[in-house]
Scaffold this active site. Structure first.
Site, mmCIF file in Angstrom:
data_model
loop_
_atom_site.group_PDB
_atom_site.id
_atom_site.type_symbol
_atom_site.label_atom_id
_atom_site.label_comp_id
_atom_site.label_asym_id
_atom_site.label_seq_id
_atom_site.Cartn_x
_atom_site.Cartn_y
_atom_site.Cartn_z
ATOM 1 N N HIS A 374 5.473 -8.816 -37.390
ATOM 2 C CA HIS A 374 6.385 -10.057 -37.532
ATOM 3 C C HIS A 374 7.496 -9.772 -36.821
ATOM 4 C CE1 HIS A 374 4.410 -11.848 -41.089
ATOM 5 N NE2 HIS A 374 4.085 -10.592 -41.536
ATOM 6 N N LYS A 565 19.443 -19.251 -42.369
ATOM 7 C CA LYS A 565 18.498 -18.106 -42.249
ATOM 8 C C LYS A 565 19.342 -17.026 -42.395
ATOM 9 C CE LYS A 565 17.868 -19.960 -37.880
ATOM 10 N NZ LYS A 565 16.287 -19.968 -37.589
ATOM 11 N N ARG A 566 18.603 -15.712 -42.476
ATOM 12 C CA ARG A 566 19.316 -14.620 -42.718
ATOM 13 C C ARG A 566 20.262 -14.231 -41.454
ATOM 14 N NH1 ARG A 566 17.558 -10.665 -46.580
ATOM 15 N NH2 ARG A 566 19.213 -9.402 -45.328
ATOM 16 N N LYS A 571 19.897 -13.909 -34.076
ATOM 17 C CA LYS A 571 19.783 -15.422 -34.569
ATOM 18 C C LYS A 571 20.783 -16.320 -34.103
ATOM 19 C CE LYS A 571 16.935 -14.111 -38.490
ATOM 20 N NZ LYS A 571 15.684 -14.733 -38.626
ATOM 21 N N THR A 673 10.183 -19.967 -39.524
ATOM 22 C CA THR A 673 9.458 -20.870 -40.370
ATOM 23 C C THR A 673 10.167 -22.040 -40.859
ATOM 24 O OG1 THR A 673 9.595 -19.162 -42.141
ATOM 25 C CG2 THR A 673 7.472 -19.454 -41.008
ATOM 26 N N LYS A 677 9.950 -26.236 -41.591
ATOM 27 C CA LYS A 677 10.274 -26.704 -42.759
ATOM 28 C C LYS A 677 11.184 -27.766 -42.436
ATOM 29 C CE LYS A 677 9.732 -22.491 -44.963
ATOM 30 N NZ LYS A 677 10.366 -21.186 -45.273
HETATM 31 C C1 AZC Z 1 10.145 -12.526 -39.777
HETATM 32 C C2 AZC Z 1 10.457 -13.023 -38.450
HETATM 33 O O1 AZC Z 1 11.617 -12.244 -37.871
HETATM 34 C C3 AZC Z 1 10.375 -14.399 -38.400
HETATM 35 O O2 AZC Z 1 10.647 -14.906 -37.002
HETATM 36 C C4 AZC Z 1 9.073 -14.792 -38.799
HETATM 37 O O3 AZC Z 1 8.896 -16.225 -38.944
HETATM 38 C C5 AZC Z 1 8.558 -14.118 -40.192
HETATM 39 O O4 AZC Z 1 8.635 -12.794 -40.120
HETATM 40 C C6 AZC Z 1 7.327 -14.437 -40.880
HETATM 41 O O5 AZC Z 1 6.300 -14.194 -39.926
HETATM 42 N N1 AZC Z 1 10.205 -10.795 -40.082
HETATM 43 C C7 AZC Z 1 10.821 -10.501 -40.900
HETATM 44 O O6 AZC Z 1 11.290 -11.142 -42.020
HETATM 45 N N2 AZC Z 1 10.925 -9.015 -41.255
HETATM 46 C C8 AZC Z 1 10.558 -8.127 -40.395
HETATM 47 C C9 AZC Z 1 10.227 -6.732 -40.763
HETATM 48 O O7 AZC Z 1 9.820 -8.297 -39.264
#
Ligand code: AZC
Length: 839
Positions: A374, A565-566, A571, A673, A677
């Site tokens: 991820h 978002k976080r 970002k 994601t 949305k």
């Molecule tokens: C996140 C990614 O930062 C994001 O881009 C992606 O949409 C999401 O996963 C789902 O795939 N990653 C995380 O939240 N955390 C890690 C450890 O990668």
């Protein structure tokens, strides 16, 4: 609020249909019965929370017939099952979602309203189960929804954290964190299953011995034992009878009370073991996209993986399936590396406990697991110091050495004499403190490795995992993420759902591609008008929420420009801020300047230890303070930071957004994601060519997407050729003014020190290329303004965004996982007709 007494008189407590009936009368009766029997209250004494609980139990009763029949069907047929291993499941509130799945939303609303209670308030009463940080955890939740809707037998396995992601508050603009006590008032959706508890070992050492055939075997002698107790939550598919299970583990001490200590007068020692053990499932690590290498974290990971594999063996053997067919019964998906210790644990079970040959065990292991990556950020790739790892899991360390030894032999055959490659590929990182590379273990132990968007998968192949790609090219696949339209449209945007359904029927809820039919109405003036009215309604709702929470009055006619978002530097929430200050400066220089009014809305948490991210939060709040109070602005700009962004709040925000900000540095966001949305709810995207933005733009068409910024390649080149952010600062007067304003203390009551670290980082280093992208971003925003002032054009683009976002359904993503990775078919669950209640 209280239930009127006459309602009580009319509904004497009876049990007919009270657990299954779906009519409004049945539902009312059941609700009152549950209030009386489960909450132990008469309406006169009931709290809001009692009403919520009574309603939740009413709904849960109706889920149980699906759940029990599903379990019976799977057991009877020994169905192949997906086991989704994830340290995070960010489920969001369950009540509304379950009402939608059961198709009784309207009946229940009527029943509750008839009783004189406020239905929305009861929905709102549910505490958010925040067992995840952000995208990764929410993806797991969307996938469970799609798996159930597609009727795929599934077990979600994870940890039942007593405290979920912290609750965010602000003090003088700084983020402060509060413990999330989501279980305090009880959780009506889970059922504890103490009969399936398992033992998990930690620490100690290993010994060798000879078995009955005089073969050497290894035994692990642990020095700590913890019990894992499962809690099950039903996951009902949308309009199906399938109810899968989310099984979350809680850690308990084997003996909660040590009588020997107690009797010798050591009162505290008597409960010590209990406290230590229970710490394991106490709290979620609040880091997103970064890893800290802390012992408790590894303990959590091993704990839930060991519990889950043991549970799967119980199921397998209970169904009379031979051990050798474990990988045929179960397809295990590793959601990032967090559960990747499962590779070593399955080997341990097969080799040490069941005395299987190494080669057969390894082949079964590789056929069991698949791994989803991820992230592209190096700091998020987990590595465990060998020393820590060996102390906690001595036997697993030996097994990993053995796996590595055999693997490196294989590498030597494929790439003879390539020592550098061996060092790069090894499971053990020898540079600095020796550590174990969990991503390597996951790649090696899996039959398939996937990225979460097309660009991300390409970058994995070319960059992050390129040596593994050279070894095993056939393992790599792309699976672009998706989101569930049930939660992020049907539940959260009821009015738009209704409008769409009136036009094209309701099939789109299960086959999101059907939204394409909306294209025919994109130019239809009447439809456009209805579309705009709905968006405006959502904006009004949000405006009143904003006023309630912050006291700010915002204009629903202004453009709602949303970035949620976080918080992370990649970002680039601070790039948005540079834009806001640019506009503000223009007003200050020319108070009569014409400007499209905008409401900038921020939301998101920063990891408590991520100091720079917290400073950016402080800056947003500081800028908001100044801009919102300045009379020169005359309402043209409003800056709102909604605290404690979570699934609940997200559901209010997406429907009300005009503009979706997806502005990460190209090559950094794996997928995103939230971007999906927003687009699904008719917001237009301004974004870089990063993550899934690339595919969103391709789907909706370049004309319906606001693109800006460097490409991944350009970012690489610029970095390679010596990027000099100061050059941009000095040569762009508008940018310089923005930076100087922050540095001057203008937004911090003259304090020039507070934001200095941020300014220094931007001007001297700028690892995320904000200054390089600044002009392109600001220009693109002018384009956004121009388009927004043409209401017809904007509305058409909005409709086309929705019509073309079918690809981003998690149903599509899960179907691909089923076909290409898990090789699994749906299992139809039939409810006996006596149990099938129709509304
Ligand atoms: C996140 C990614 O930062 C994001 O881009 C992606 O949409 C999401 O996963 C789902 O795939 N990653 C995380 O939240 N955390 C890690 C450890 O990668």
């Amino acid at each position: 609020q209280h239930l009127p007494n006459d309602q009580l008189a009319q509904h004497s407590i009876s049990t007919s249909n009270y657990r299954t009936g779906m009519t409004v009368a049945d539902l009312k009766q059941a609700f009152l019965d549950n209030l009386f029997y489960d909450q132990g209250k008469f309406p006169g004494l009931a709290t809001q929370h009692d009403y919520y609980m009574a309603l939740a139990f009413t709904v849960r009763d109706r889920l149980l017939q699906h759940w029990n029949h599903t379990a019976a069907t799977y057991t009877e047929r020994g169905s192949r099952t997906v086991a989704y291993f994830s340290a995070e499941f960010l489920m969001g509130p369950q009540l509304g979602k379950n009402l939608i799945s059961l198709s009784i939303f309207d009946q229940v609303k009527e029943a509750i309203t008839d009783l004189g209670l406020d239905f929305e308030m009861l929905l709102d009463e549910e505490p958010e189960p925040g067992l995840g940080n952000g995208g990764l955890g929410r993806l797991a939740a969307c996938y469970l929804d799609s798996l159930a809707t597609l009727e795929i037998p599934t077990l979600g396995y994870g940890i039942r954290y007593e405290f979920g992601i912290f609750q965010q508050d602000f003090q003088e603009g700084w983020q402060v964190e509060k413990t999330d006590k989501w279980l305090r008032l009880g959780n009506p959706w889970e059922i504890k299953r103490p009969e399936w508890e398992v033992e998990v070992k930690f620490g100690g050492h290993t010994v060798t011995y000879r078995d009955e055939n005089s073969r050497y075997r290894v035994r692990w002698i642990p020095d700590q034992i913890v019990m894992g107790v499962p809690y099950d939550t039903p996951i009902l598919g949308y309009q199906t009878s399938t109810a899968n299970t989310l099984r979350l583990w809680t850690a308990e001490a084997p003996e909660s009370f040590n009588f020997a200590s107690f009797n010798s007068g050591d009162y505290l020692g008597a409960v010590y073991a209990k406290v230590i053990s229970e710490n394991i499932s106490k709290v979620l690590y609040p880091n997103d996209d970064s890893s800290q290498g802390k012992q408790l974290r590894l303990t959590q990971q091993y704990f839930f993986v060991a519990c889950s594999l043991r549970d799967m063996f119980r199921i397998l053997l209970g169904q009379g399936i031979p051990l050798e067919r474990f990988h045929e019964k179960f397809a295990v998906q590793l959601n990032d590396t967090h559960p990747s210790i499962a590779v070593a644990e399955l080997m341990r079970l097969l080799v040490d406990i069941y005395h299987m040959d190494w080669d057969q065990a390894w082949s079964m292991t590789q056929r069991t697991f698949a791994y989803t990556n991820h992230t592209l950020l190096p700091e998020a790739l987990e590595q465990w110091p060998v020393e820590l790892f060996g102390r906690l899991l001595p036997r697993h360390l030996e097994l990993i050495y053995e796996i590595n030894h055999r693997f490196l032999d294989e590498v030597r055959i494929k790439f003879p004499g390539d020592e550098a490659r061996l060092a790069r590929l090894s499971l053990i990182n020898d540079r600095g403190e020796r550590s174990i590379r969990m991503a390597h273990l996951a790649c090696l132990g899996s039959h398939t490795v996937n990225g979460v968007a097309a660009l991300h998968t390409e970058l994995l192949k070319q960059d992050v995992l390129t040596d593994f790609y050279a070894m095993y090219p056939h393992k790599f696949q792309n699976k672009t993420n998706g989101v569930t339209p049930r939660r992020f449209m049907v539940l959260s945007n009821a009015k738009l759902t209704q409008l769409i359904t009136e036009k094209i029927g309701d099939q789109w809820i299960k086959s999101l591609d059907q939204l394409q039919q909306l294209e025919a109405y994109a130019d239809d003036a009447e439809f456009q008008e209805a579309w705009r009215e709905i968006k405006l309604g959502c904006k009004r709702d949000l405006a009143s929420f904003i006023q309630q929470q912050t006291g700010l009055i915002v204009d629903p006619q202004s453009m709602f420009d949303v970035l949620v978002k976080r918080f992370h530097e990649y970002k680039r929430q601070h790039l948005k801020l540079l834009h806001i200050i640019t506009l503000y400066n223009r007003i200050k220089a020319n108070p009569d300047i014409e400007m499209i009014p905008r409401t900038f809305i921020f939301g998101g948490k920063a990891a408590p230890g991520y100091w720079m991210a917290k400073l950016i939060i402080k800056l947003i709040n500081s800028v908001a303070d100044v801009v919102n109070r300045d009379p020169d602005v005359r309402g043209r700009l409003k800056v709102v930071f909604l605290k404690n962004f979570n699934v609940k709040l997200a559901q209010q925000l997406y429907p009300a957004a005009d503009l979706s900000e997806q502005i990460s540095t190209a090559g950094k966001e794996a997928s995103g994601t939230g971007n999906m949305k927003f687009s699904l709810n008719g917001a237009l995207t301004i974004g870089t060519l990063d993550g899934a933005n690339v595919e969103i733009r391709k789907q909706v068409g370049a004309d319906n997407f606001f693109l800006f910024g460097l490409t991944t390649e350009q970012v690489y080149d610029l970095r390679g050729n010596g990027y000099c952010p100061r050059h941009y600062y000095e040569s762009n007067p508008e940018l310089k003014l923005v930076i100087d304003r922050i540095a001057s203390g203008f937004f911090s009551r003259g304090d020039t020190a507070v934001f200095k670290p941020l300014i220094d980082s931007l001007v001297n280093d700028d690892p995320y290329f904000l200054l390089a992208d600044f002009q392109s971003y600001v220009d693109c925003q002018s384009q956004v303004d121009l388009t927004f002032s043409d209401r017809t054009a904007w509305t058409k683009m909005s409709i086309l965004n929705v019509a073309r976002s079918g690809f981003f359904s998690s149903d599509r993503a899960i179907q691909e996982y089923c076909d290409d990775i898990w090789r699994i078919e749906p299992v139809n669950v039939d409810l006996p007709s006596s149990d099938r209640d129709s509304p």
